[in-house]
Motif scaffolding. Structure first.
Motif, PDB file in Angstrom:
ATOM      1  N   CYS A  88       6.228  -7.826   1.813  1.00 43.57           N
ATOM      2  CA  CYS A  88       6.747  -6.462   1.811  1.00 43.57           C
ATOM      3  C   CYS A  88       7.460  -6.198   3.136  1.00 43.57           C
ATOM      4  O   CYS A  88       6.913  -6.490   4.208  1.00 43.57           O
ATOM      5  N   THR A  89       8.675  -5.683   3.062  1.00 45.12           N
ATOM      6  CA  THR A  89       9.442  -5.400   4.274  1.00 45.12           C
ATOM      7  C   THR A  89       8.888  -4.203   5.035  1.00 45.12           C
ATOM      8  O   THR A  89       9.236  -4.007   6.197  1.00 45.12           O
ATOM      9  N   ASP A  90       8.031  -3.408   4.399  1.00 52.20           N
ATOM     10  CA  ASP A  90       7.451  -2.242   5.064  1.00 52.20           C
ATOM     11  C   ASP A  90       6.088  -2.545   5.692  1.00 52.20           C
ATOM     12  O   ASP A  90       5.862  -2.247   6.857  1.00 52.20           O
ATOM     13  N   CYS A  91       5.191  -3.128   4.919  1.00 45.04           N
ATOM     14  CA  CYS A  91       3.822  -3.319   5.408  1.00 45.04           C
ATOM     15  C   CYS A  91       3.452  -4.784   5.653  1.00 45.04           C
ATOM     16  O   CYS A  91       2.411  -5.059   6.250  1.00 45.04           O
ATOM     17  N   GLY A  92       4.254  -5.723   5.176  1.00 42.20           N
ATOM     18  CA  GLY A  92       3.981  -7.137   5.391  1.00 42.20           C
ATOM     19  C   GLY A  92       3.039  -7.766   4.382  1.00 42.20           C
ATOM     20  O   GLY A  92       2.795  -8.973   4.432  1.00 42.20           O
ATOM     21  N   ARG A 108       9.792  -4.577  -1.426  1.00 39.26           N
ATOM     22  CA  ARG A 108       8.533  -3.910  -1.080  1.00 39.26           C
ATOM     23  C   ARG A 108       7.454  -4.183  -2.123  1.00 39.26           C
ATOM     24  O   ARG A 108       7.752  -4.366  -3.303  1.00 39.26           O
ATOM     25  N   CYS A 109       6.208  -4.095  -1.662  1.00 45.69           N
ATOM     26  CA  CYS A 109       5.084  -4.125  -2.603  1.00 45.69           C
ATOM     27  C   CYS A 109       5.134  -2.826  -3.409  1.00 45.69           C
ATOM     28  O   CYS A 109       5.837  -1.880  -3.043  1.00 45.69           O
ATOM     29  N   ILE A 110       4.402  -2.775  -4.471  1.00 46.24           N
ATOM     30  CA  ILE A 110       4.462  -1.614  -5.370  1.00 46.24           C
ATOM     31  C   ILE A 110       4.013  -0.339  -4.650  1.00 46.24           C
ATOM     32  O   ILE A 110       4.596   0.725  -4.842  1.00 46.24           O
ATOM     33  N   HIS A 111       3.008  -0.438  -3.799  1.00 48.97           N
ATOM     34  CA  HIS A 111       2.515   0.734  -3.069  1.00 48.97           C
ATOM     35  C   HIS A 111       3.604   1.301  -2.154  1.00 48.97           C
ATOM     36  O   HIS A 111       3.867   2.512  -2.161  1.00 48.97           O
ATOM     37  N   CYS A 112       4.250   0.454  -1.369  1.00 53.82           N
ATOM     38  CA  CYS A 112       5.300   0.918  -0.453  1.00 53.82           C
ATOM     39  C   CYS A 112       6.531   1.393  -1.220  1.00 53.82           C
ATOM     40  O   CYS A 112       7.201   2.343  -0.791  1.00 53.82           O
ATOM     41  N   GLN A 113       6.820   0.779  -2.360  1.00 51.74           N
ATOM     42  CA  GLN A 113       7.951   1.224  -3.175  1.00 51.74           C
ATOM     43  C   GLN A 113       7.698   2.623  -3.714  1.00 51.74           C
ATOM     44  O   GLN A 113       8.600   3.467  -3.723  1.00 51.74           O
ATOM     45  N   GLU A 114       6.478   2.874  -4.154  1.00 52.07           N
ATOM     46  CA  GLU A 114       6.142   4.214  -4.640  1.00 52.07           C
ATOM     47  C   GLU A 114       6.261   5.243  -3.524  1.00 52.07           C
ATOM     48  O   GLU A 114       6.793   6.338  -3.740  1.00 52.07           O
TER      49      GLU A 114
END
Length: 122
Positions: A88-92, A108-114
């Motif tokens: 994930c480009t946001d949280c890794g 992004r992972c689904i959590h960061c995309q949401e």
């Protein structure tokens, strides 16, 4: 993620990129630029101003969407080359394989995309 999975995603992304470029070329009439197509498409005096404005907006929106999609694919290919594809480009965190299979360009992972979608509604 092992190299076999990376290779599969790279092939999938490369195929998506080629398909998108072919679609763009077909919509433009081959090697003709979008400006030339628009000039030909919008140069009919019998068309109403409102119709022309609507068609122009649609053309521009399609162009922006295509550019964003192409950019996302190129960014994913760059992440493969950099060795951090699937993170994930946001949280890794690792992006779920099912997500990458469905959307191989996902940054992004689904959590960061949401979270991204909630903070930047369409």
């Amino acid at each position: 993620m092992n190299s076999q999975h990376i290779s599969t995603y790279q092939q999938q992304l490369t195929a998506l990129r080629a398909s998108l470029l072919a679609q763009i070329a077909e919509q433009r009439g081959g090697v003709v630029s979008r400006v030339e197509v628009a000039a030909d498409h919008f140069g009919h005096p019998e068309d109403s101003g409102a119709q022309l404005a609507s068609e122009r907006e649609l053309e521009f929106a399609m162009g922006e969407r295509e550019l964003a999609e192409l950019s996302a694919i190129d960014a994913a290919l760059a992440r493969i080359n950099a060795g951090n594809y699937g993170e994930c480009t946001d949280c890794g965190a690792h992006i779920a394989p099912a997500r990458l299979h469905a959307t191989p360009e996902a940054p992004r992972c689904i959590h960061c995309q949401e979270k991204q979608e909630l903070s930047h509604p369409a």
